[in-house]
Design a protein around this motif. Structure first.
Motif, short mmCIF file in Angstrom:
data_model
loop_
_atom_site.label_atom_id
_atom_site.label_comp_id
_atom_site.label_asym_id
_atom_site.label_seq_id
_atom_site.Cartn_x
_atom_site.Cartn_y
_atom_site.Cartn_z
N GLU A 58 21.44 43.46 62.15
CA GLU A 58 20.80 44.77 61.92
C GLU A 58 21.78 45.70 61.20
N HIS A 59 23.00 45.74 61.68
CA HIS A 59 24.02 46.58 61.05
C HIS A 59 24.23 46.18 59.59
N ASN A 60 24.36 44.88 59.36
CA ASN A 60 24.60 44.40 58.00
C ASN A 60 23.44 44.75 57.07
N GLY A 61 22.22 44.64 57.58
CA GLY A 61 21.05 44.97 56.78
C GLY A 61 21.04 46.43 56.40
N GLU A 101 30.90 49.92 67.67
CA GLU A 101 29.91 49.26 68.53
C GLU A 101 30.22 47.77 68.67
N GLU A 102 30.53 47.13 67.56
CA GLU A 102 30.76 45.69 67.59
C GLU A 102 32.01 45.32 68.38
N VAL A 103 33.02 46.17 68.37
CA VAL A 103 34.21 45.94 69.20
C VAL A 103 33.82 46.00 70.68
N HIS A 134 29.55 52.69 58.61
CA HIS A 134 30.37 51.47 58.67
C HIS A 134 31.36 51.54 59.83
N ASN A 135 32.05 52.65 59.97
CA ASN A 135 33.01 52.82 61.06
C ASN A 135 32.34 52.82 62.42
#
Length: 140
Positions: A81-84, A63-65, A57-58
């Motif tokens: 993809e991350h959420n999945g 990556e998203e930042v 999660h961290n």
């Protein structure tokens, strides 16, 4: 033999991201080692699963930042993809906490997802982020 060895194929060339990916691989190997024990310890398995969920999660947030900072055009797809994966990892942890055993099948799924995600999905953002960093350095 290590279940999931760290290889140069998994390196993206971003030190922080590569270190985080190495930690995810280390945790995956730690889970494998515990599952291969003659009598796997539930508390150890639970601790590794919680660590994987938290660390993943961290890592995704970092990556998203980066994506938001540089305006990565594929951010939404990458976040999906991350959420999945987060949902699958949480489901695995919740089922484990409800008494289900973690199988090698779950471990193979984890390994397969990590290799696919790093080598294909993450590798896709490398050229964009390299160009964005070069442009930022040139204007600094």
């Amino acid at each position: 033999m290590t279940f999931m060895p760290w290889t140069s194929e998994l390196e993206l060339g971003f030190d922080e991201i590569d270190r985080q990916h190495q930690e995810l691989v280390r945790l995956t190997n730690q889970l494998h080692e515990e599952l291969c024990c003659p009598i796997p310890r539930r508390e150890a398995i639970g601790a590794v699963l919680e660590g994987l969920v938290d660390y993943t999660h961290n890592h995704f947030i970092i990556e998203e930042v980066l994506f938001q900072r540089h305006g990565y055009p594929e951010t939404a797809a990458h976040q999906a993809e991350h959420n999945g994966f987060t949902a699958r990892a949480m489901d695995l942890l919740m089922r484990f906490e409800d008494g289900e055993e973690v199988s090698m099948e779950a471990l193979d799924l984890l390994k397969g997802w990590l290799v696919h995600h790093i080598c294909q999905v993450d590798r896709a953002y490398v050229p964009f982020l390299r160009a964005a960093e070069a442009q930022a350095a040139a204007t600094a």
